[in-house]
Motif scaffolding. Sequence first.
Motif, PDB file in Angstrom:
ATOM      1  N   HIS A  65       0.805  -1.220   0.000  1.00  0.00           N
ATOM      2  CA  HIS A  65       0.000   0.000   0.000  1.00  0.00           C
ATOM      3  C   HIS A  65       0.840   1.273   0.000  1.00  0.00           C
ATOM      4  CE1 HIS A  65      -3.904  -2.034   0.678  1.00  0.00           C
ATOM      5  NE2 HIS A  65      -3.182  -2.924   1.325  1.00  0.00           N
ATOM      6  N   ASP A  66       2.173   1.156  -0.087  1.00  0.00           N
ATOM      7  CA  ASP A  66       3.054   2.325  -0.088  1.00  0.00           C
ATOM      8  C   ASP A  66       2.749   3.260   1.090  1.00  0.00           C
ATOM      9  OD1 ASP A  66       4.459   1.568  -2.377  1.00  0.00           O
ATOM     10  OD2 ASP A  66       2.939   2.442  -3.690  1.00  0.00           O
ATOM     11  N   VAL A  67       2.668   2.683   2.272  1.00  0.00           N
ATOM     12  CA  VAL A  67       2.305   3.441   3.468  1.00  0.00           C
ATOM     13  C   VAL A  67       3.417   4.410   3.843  1.00  0.00           C
ATOM     14  CG1 VAL A  67       1.846   3.230   5.955  1.00  0.00           C
ATOM     15  CG2 VAL A  67       0.826   1.604   4.321  1.00  0.00           C
ATOM     16  N   ASP A  68       3.056   5.665   4.139  1.00  0.00           N
ATOM     17  CA  ASP A  68       4.055   6.624   4.608  1.00  0.00           C
ATOM     18  C   ASP A  68       3.852   7.042   6.060  1.00  0.00           C
ATOM     19  OD1 ASP A  68       2.186   9.012   4.582  1.00  0.00           O
ATOM     20  OD2 ASP A  68       2.183   8.551   2.445  1.00  0.00           O
ATOM     21  N   THR A  69       2.658   6.775   6.615  1.00  0.00           N
ATOM     22  CA  THR A  69       2.369   7.129   8.012  1.00  0.00           C
ATOM     23  C   THR A  69       1.745   5.931   8.712  1.00  0.00           C
ATOM     24  OG1 THR A  69       1.989   9.449   7.402  1.00  0.00           O
ATOM     25  CG2 THR A  69       1.143   8.720   9.539  1.00  0.00           C
ATOM     26  N   VAL A  70       2.311   5.549   9.860  1.00  0.00           N
ATOM     27  CA  VAL A  70       1.799   4.423  10.637  1.00  0.00           C
ATOM     28  C   VAL A  70       1.329   4.942  11.986  1.00  0.00           C
ATOM     29  CG1 VAL A  70       2.363   2.230  11.766  1.00  0.00           C
ATOM     30  CG2 VAL A  70       3.302   2.756   9.495  1.00  0.00           C
ATOM     31  N   VAL A  71       0.079   4.642  12.328  1.00  0.00           N
ATOM     32  CA  VAL A  71      -0.482   5.018  13.630  1.00  0.00           C
ATOM     33  C   VAL A  71      -0.783   3.721  14.370  1.00  0.00           C
ATOM     34  CG1 VAL A  71      -2.292   6.282  14.851  1.00  0.00           C
ATOM     35  CG2 VAL A  71      -1.440   7.130  12.637  1.00  0.00           C
ATOM     36  N   HIS A  72       0.014   3.443  15.390  1.00  0.00           N
ATOM     37  CA  HIS A  72      -0.054   2.159  16.101  1.00  0.00           C
ATOM     38  C   HIS A  72      -0.933   2.309  17.348  1.00  0.00           C
ATOM     39  CE1 HIS A  72       0.869  -1.679  17.636  1.00  0.00           C
ATOM     40  NE2 HIS A  72       1.946  -1.387  18.331  1.00  0.00           N
ATOM     41  N   LEU A  73      -2.197   1.877  17.218  1.00  0.00           N
ATOM     42  CA  LEU A  73      -3.150   1.963  18.322  1.00  0.00           C
ATOM     43  C   LEU A  73      -3.372   0.621  19.003  1.00  0.00           C
ATOM     44  CD1 LEU A  73      -5.904   4.298  16.786  1.00  0.00           C
ATOM     45  CD2 LEU A  73      -3.798   4.911  18.001  1.00  0.00           C
ATOM     46  N   ASP A  74      -2.762  -0.429  18.485  1.00  0.00           N
ATOM     47  CA  ASP A  74      -2.994  -1.771  19.027  1.00  0.00           C
ATOM     48  C   ASP A  74      -2.075  -2.052  20.212  1.00  0.00           C
ATOM     49  OD1 ASP A  74      -4.376  -4.079  19.199  1.00  0.00           O
ATOM     50  OD2 ASP A  74      -3.719  -4.935  17.292  1.00  0.00           O
ATOM     51  N   VAL A  75      -2.017  -1.095  21.140  1.00  0.00           N
ATOM     52  CA  VAL A  75      -1.319  -1.251  22.409  1.00  0.00           C
ATOM     53  C   VAL A  75      -2.368  -0.987  23.480  1.00  0.00           C
ATOM     54  CG1 VAL A  75       0.566  -0.464  23.887  1.00  0.00           C
ATOM     55  CG2 VAL A  75       0.842  -0.447  21.403  1.00  0.00           C
ATOM     56  N   THR A  76      -2.813  -2.029  24.164  1.00  0.00           N
ATOM     57  CA  THR A  76      -3.988  -1.890  25.011  1.00  0.00           C
ATOM     58  C   THR A  76      -3.908  -2.817  26.213  1.00  0.00           C
ATOM     59  OG1 THR A  76      -6.414  -2.068  25.025  1.00  0.00           O
ATOM     60  CG2 THR A  76      -5.212  -3.622  23.649  1.00  0.00           C
ATOM     61  N   GLY A  77      -4.768  -2.550  27.199  1.00  0.00           N
ATOM     62  CA  GLY A  77      -4.782  -3.366  28.401  1.00  0.00           C
ATOM     63  C   GLY A  77      -5.938  -4.336  28.476  1.00  0.00           C
ATOM     64  N   THR A  78      -6.818  -4.320  27.471  1.00  0.00           N
ATOM     65  CA  THR A  78      -8.006  -5.178  27.519  1.00  0.00           C
ATOM     66  C   THR A  78      -8.039  -6.117  26.318  1.00  0.00           C
ATOM     67  OG1 THR A  78      -9.290  -3.460  26.383  1.00  0.00           O
ATOM     68  CG2 THR A  78      -9.385  -3.500  28.784  1.00  0.00           C
ATOM     69  N   PRO A  79      -8.407  -7.373  26.530  1.00  0.00           N
ATOM     70  CA  PRO A  79      -8.508  -8.323  25.408  1.00  0.00           C
ATOM     71  C   PRO A  79      -9.707  -8.003  24.536  1.00  0.00           C
ATOM     72  CG  PRO A  79      -9.276  -9.361  27.421  1.00  0.00           C
ATOM     73  CD  PRO A  79      -8.732  -8.014  27.815  1.00  0.00           C
ATOM     74  N   LEU A  80      -9.627  -8.415  23.303  1.00  0.00           N
ATOM     75  CA  LEU A  80     -10.729  -8.242  22.366  1.00  0.00           C
ATOM     76  C   LEU A  80     -11.333  -9.613  22.097  1.00  0.00           C
ATOM     77  CD1 LEU A  80     -12.127  -6.002  20.695  1.00  0.00           C
ATOM     78  CD2 LEU A  80     -10.652  -6.647  18.784  1.00  0.00           C
ATOM     79  N   GLY A  81     -12.629  -9.748  22.367  1.00  0.00           N
ATOM     80  CA  GLY A  81     -13.270 -11.034  22.165  1.00  0.00           C
ATOM     81  C   GLY A  81     -12.865 -12.024  23.239  1.00  0.00           C
ATOM     82  N   SER A  82     -12.481 -13.217  22.825  1.00  0.00           N
ATOM     83  CA  SER A  82     -12.171 -14.289  23.772  1.00  0.00           C
ATOM     84  C   SER A  82     -10.707 -14.323  24.185  1.00  0.00           C
ATOM     85  CB  SER A  82     -12.544 -15.645  23.161  1.00  0.00           C
ATOM     86  OG  SER A  82     -11.824 -15.853  21.944  1.00  0.00           O
ATOM     87  N   GLY A  83      -9.903 -13.407  23.672  1.00  0.00           N
ATOM     88  CA  GLY A  83      -8.488 -13.403  24.009  1.00  0.00           C
ATOM     89  C   GLY A  83      -8.261 -13.055  25.468  1.00  0.00           C
ATOM     90  N   GLY A  84      -7.210 -13.616  26.062  1.00  0.00           N
ATOM     91  CA  GLY A  84      -6.888 -13.347  27.453  1.00  0.00           C
ATOM     92  C   GLY A  84      -5.661 -12.474  27.574  1.00  0.00           C
ATOM     93  N   ARG A  85      -5.114 -12.418  28.791  1.00  0.00           N
ATOM     94  CA  ARG A  85      -3.960 -11.567  29.076  1.00  0.00           C
ATOM     95  C   ARG A  85      -2.749 -11.963  28.230  1.00  0.00           C
ATOM     96  NH1 ARG A  85      -1.147  -7.370  29.336  1.00  0.00           N
ATOM     97  NH2 ARG A  85       0.892  -7.758  30.210  1.00  0.00           N
TER      98      ARG A  85
END
Length: 351
Positions: A65-85
Motif C-alpha cells: 500500500h506504499d504506506v508513509d504514516t503508521v499510527v499504532h493503536l494496538d497497544v492496550t490493556g483489555t482483550p478483544l473477544g475471547s483473548g486473554g492476558r
Amino acid sequence: MGKVVLVTGVARQLGGRFVRRIQRDPEVERVVGVDAVTPEHHLGGADFVRADIRQPAIARVLAEHDVDTVVHLDVTGTPLGSGGRTAVKETNVIGTMQLLGACQKSPTVRRLVVKSSTSVYGSASRDPAVFTETTPPKSLPSGGFAKDAVEVEGYVRGFARRRPDVAVCVLRFANILGPRADSPLSDYFSLPVMPTVLGYDPRLQFVHEDDVVDVLRIASREPRRGTLNSGTFNIAGDGVLLLSQCSRRLGRPTVPVLLPAVTWVGSALRTVGITDFSPEQIRLLTHGRVVSTVQMRETLGFNPAYTTAEAFADFAHSRGPGLLPPETLAKAVDKVAALSPAGGATPQSAG
C-alpha cells in the motif's frame, strides 16, 4: 499525492473512530485499517486488511500500500473477544516488534505515531507530585499493561535511533474516559460498590476519548508552524480528581479495604470476570498519578477540549445513576467530615 495512513487496532472503538475521522482530512489520500479481528463497526471508505501484527506478513501490507504514516493503536490493556492476558501481551510487545521491524525495512514510511500510557511512570509512595516526560519512575511497573507499555516504548526508541529519517511521536495517554470507554478503570468505575484502599485518596487524571482522536490527528500529520510533533508527550485533561470525588459524582459508595486485603479482592474480581483489578491498578488506586502537560501544549500544540472533571462527567453520565444519588452521598460525607476532630472538611470531602 496525499498521505497513505496505516492504522492498527481498528477493531476497537477508538481505532474505528480515528479511521473514520482522518478520512475527512484533505491531505489524506487513503487509509488502511489493520486488525486480526474483523471490526463490527464500519470504517467508512478505508481499506481493511485482516492481518495479525504479530506475524511478519505486516511488512507485506506496508509494502503493497506504499504506506508513509503508521499510527499504532494496538497497544492496550483489555482483550478483544475471547483473548486473554497472554494474547494481549503478545500483541502489545511481539506485535509492536514485528510492526517496527516492518517499518524499519520500508522505504516509504516517514512518520510513526504510537499510543502509549502514563502508566509507564508507575505508582509509588515516593513519586513526585507531577511527572514530566523525562522524570524517571521511582518504581518500574512489574507486570500487566504498564510493563507492556514500558517495553513498547523501549522498542520504539530503538527504532528511532535506527531510522532517524522517520518522525516518531509517542503519546502517553492518561486514563481514557468517555461514553465508549473500555478499560479496566472504566470497569472499576462501573462497579455498584467500589473497593478502595483504606487511608488513601489518590489523585487521578483523565483524557476524553474525543481529545484522543484529535491529538492523534495532530501527531499523524505535518506539524503546524511553531510546533513539533515528534518526541514523547503526556496527554491529559486539565486538573485532577480525587478518587473520593469520583465515587460521589458517580453515586457509587466505596468500601475501604486494608491494603493487604485489596490484592485478595482484586483476585476475586478477576476470577469472576468483573474487572481486571491488576496489581498495577491497585497501586494507581493507592498512590495515584499526575503528569505535566506543558509539552503537550507548548511543543505539540494541542489543547484538550475537556478537562479531567469534564471527561469524567461525560463518562459518568453515560453509565447512569449509581446506588445513591450524588447529592445524597455528598451530604452524607460532609456530615461525617463535620464530626471529625478537626471539625471541618477533609480532602476526601471536596466534591
